[in-house]
Design a protein around this motif. Structure first.
Motif, PDB file in Angstrom:
ATOM      1  N   PHE A 194      -0.585  40.663   0.810  1.00 54.83           N
ATOM      2  CA  PHE A 194      -0.062  40.609   2.170  1.00 54.83           C
ATOM      3  C   PHE A 194       1.416  40.250   2.213  1.00 54.83           C
ATOM      4  CE2 PHE A 194      -4.651  39.795   3.202  1.00 54.83           C
ATOM      5  CZ  PHE A 194      -4.853  41.029   3.766  1.00 54.83           C
ATOM      6  N   MET A 195       1.889  39.489   1.220  1.00 53.95           N
ATOM      7  CA  MET A 195       3.311  39.146   1.171  1.00 53.95           C
ATOM      8  C   MET A 195       4.050  40.026   0.150  1.00 53.95           C
ATOM      9  SD  MET A 195       3.094  35.047   1.653  1.00 53.95           S
ATOM     10  CE  MET A 195       4.838  34.859   1.877  1.00 53.95           C
ATOM     11  N   HIS A 196       3.360  40.991  -0.426  1.00 54.47           N
ATOM     12  CA  HIS A 196       3.919  42.028  -1.298  1.00 54.47           C
ATOM     13  C   HIS A 196       4.598  41.485  -2.557  1.00 54.47           C
ATOM     14  CE1 HIS A 196       3.124  44.933   1.861  1.00 54.47           C
ATOM     15  NE2 HIS A 196       3.642  44.071   2.714  1.00 54.47           N
ATOM     16  N   LYS A 236      10.340  42.314  -7.830  1.00 58.03           N
ATOM     17  CA  LYS A 236      10.855  42.205  -9.191  1.00 58.03           C
ATOM     18  C   LYS A 236      10.133  41.080  -9.927  1.00 58.03           C
ATOM     19  CE  LYS A 236      15.384  43.848  -7.887  1.00 58.03           C
ATOM     20  NZ  LYS A 236      16.787  43.559  -7.756  1.00 58.03           N
ATOM     21  N   ARG A 237      10.134  41.172 -11.241  1.00 56.37           N
ATOM     22  CA  ARG A 237       9.421  40.206 -12.077  1.00 56.37           C
ATOM     23  C   ARG A 237       9.969  38.786 -11.943  1.00 56.37           C
ATOM     24  NH1 ARG A 237       4.653  41.866 -12.733  1.00 56.37           N
ATOM     25  NH2 ARG A 237       4.570  43.993 -13.439  1.00 56.37           N
ATOM     26  N   VAL A 238      11.231  38.626 -11.612  1.00 56.73           N
ATOM     27  CA  VAL A 238      11.801  37.285 -11.509  1.00 56.73           C
ATOM     28  C   VAL A 238      11.107  36.493 -10.403  1.00 56.73           C
ATOM     29  CG1 VAL A 238      13.688  37.900  -9.938  1.00 56.73           C
ATOM     30  CG2 VAL A 238      13.951  35.972 -11.493  1.00 56.73           C
ATOM     31  N   PHE A 239      10.694  37.149  -9.326  1.00 62.77           N
ATOM     32  CA  PHE A 239       9.970  36.453  -8.265  1.00 62.77           C
ATOM     33  C   PHE A 239       8.586  36.034  -8.735  1.00 62.77           C
ATOM     34  CE2 PHE A 239      12.877  39.121  -5.606  1.00 62.77           C
ATOM     35  CZ  PHE A 239      13.646  38.064  -5.158  1.00 62.77           C
ATOM     36  N   MET A 240       7.961  36.872  -9.534  1.00 56.66           N
ATOM     37  CA  MET A 240       6.644  36.530 -10.072  1.00 56.66           C
ATOM     38  C   MET A 240       6.751  35.326 -11.012  1.00 56.66           C
ATOM     39  SD  MET A 240       3.408  37.264 -10.067  1.00 56.66           S
ATOM     40  CE  MET A 240       3.246  38.926  -9.497  1.00 56.66           C
ATOM     41  N   ALA A 252       9.036  32.989 -10.917  1.00 52.24           N
ATOM     42  CA  ALA A 252       9.320  31.819 -10.084  1.00 52.24           C
ATOM     43  C   ALA A 252       8.039  31.322  -9.418  1.00 52.24           C
ATOM     44  CB  ALA A 252      10.374  32.159  -9.031  1.00 52.24           C
ATOM     45  N   PHE A 253       7.207  32.231  -8.973  1.00 51.53           N
ATOM     46  CA  PHE A 253       5.929  31.857  -8.364  1.00 51.53           C
ATOM     47  C   PHE A 253       5.024  31.158  -9.371  1.00 51.53           C
ATOM     48  CE2 PHE A 253       1.487  33.255  -7.680  1.00 51.53           C
ATOM     49  CZ  PHE A 253       1.202  32.437  -6.607  1.00 51.53           C
ATOM     50  N   ILE A 254       4.926  31.720 -10.578  1.00 58.36           N
ATOM     51  CA  ILE A 254       4.078  31.121 -11.606  1.00 58.36           C
ATOM     52  C   ILE A 254       4.592  29.744 -11.994  1.00 58.36           C
ATOM     53  CG2 ILE A 254       3.332  31.354 -14.012  1.00 58.36           C
ATOM     54  CD1 ILE A 254       3.191  34.396 -13.488  1.00 58.36           C
ATOM     55  N   ALA A 255       5.909  29.598 -12.110  1.00 59.88           N
ATOM     56  CA  ALA A 255       6.482  28.292 -12.438  1.00 59.88           C
ATOM     57  C   ALA A 255       6.183  27.275 -11.342  1.00 59.88           C
ATOM     58  CB  ALA A 255       7.985  28.422 -12.651  1.00 59.88           C
ATOM     59  N   THR A 256       6.249  27.694 -10.105  1.00 58.92           N
ATOM     60  CA  THR A 256       5.949  26.803  -8.993  1.00 58.92           C
ATOM     61  C   THR A 256       4.491  26.372  -9.007  1.00 58.92           C
ATOM     62  OG1 THR A 256       7.637  27.911  -7.680  1.00 58.92           O
ATOM     63  CG2 THR A 256       6.019  26.591  -6.485  1.00 58.92           C
ATOM     64  N   ILE A 257       3.600  27.304  -9.275  1.00 58.57           N
ATOM     65  CA  ILE A 257       2.174  26.979  -9.334  1.00 58.57           C
ATOM     66  C   ILE A 257       1.886  26.016 -10.484  1.00 58.57           C
ATOM     67  CG2 ILE A 257      -0.126  27.946  -9.762  1.00 58.57           C
ATOM     68  CD1 ILE A 257       0.977  28.435  -6.956  1.00 58.57           C
ATOM     69  N   LEU A 258       2.496  26.250 -11.627  1.00 60.64           N
ATOM     70  CA  LEU A 258       2.284  25.345 -12.760  1.00 60.64           C
ATOM     71  C   LEU A 258       2.814  23.947 -12.473  1.00 60.64           C
ATOM     72  CD1 LEU A 258       3.063  27.688 -15.786  1.00 60.64           C
ATOM     73  CD2 LEU A 258       0.840  26.853 -15.008  1.00 60.64           C
TER      74      LEU A 258
END
Length: 91
Positions: free
Chosen positions: A53-55, A60-64, A66-72
């Motif tokens: 839903f938020m696409h 780009k992979r850099v956003f992914m 950043a998301f994974i780092a935030t979740i960790l």
């Protein structure tokens, strides 16, 4: 990015099923595993919303990363909270 209605409805269906699983898990006593099961279901639902839903899936992979780092980092903080509560001395 434009997604088809079929894909969006499939994701919505998954979210509704996971909501039903959350309600069912709340009625069953898993002793110490309740919080972990609930967190796992909530994280799965949040990932579906973020990816489709938020696409985020199509960015780009850099956003992914950043998301994974935030979740960790959030997982580390939550584990510290559980560790603190479990080993806190009772006065």
């Amino acid at each position: 990015h434009i997604l088809s209605y079929g894909k969006l409805l499939a994701v919505l269906g998954c979210l509704l099923v996971l909501t039903g699983v959350t309600v069912a898990a709340a009625r069953i006593d898993f002793v110490a595993m309740n919080i972990w099961i609930t967190l796992l279901i909530a994280a799965t639902k949040a990932c579906l919303v973020l990816l489709f839903f938020m696409h985020l899936k199509y960015e780009k992979r850099v956003f992914m990363y950043a998301f994974i780092a935030t979740i960790l980092l959030a997982a580390v903080f939550i584990s510290f909270m559980f560790w603190d509560v479990a080993y806190r001395g009772i006065p």
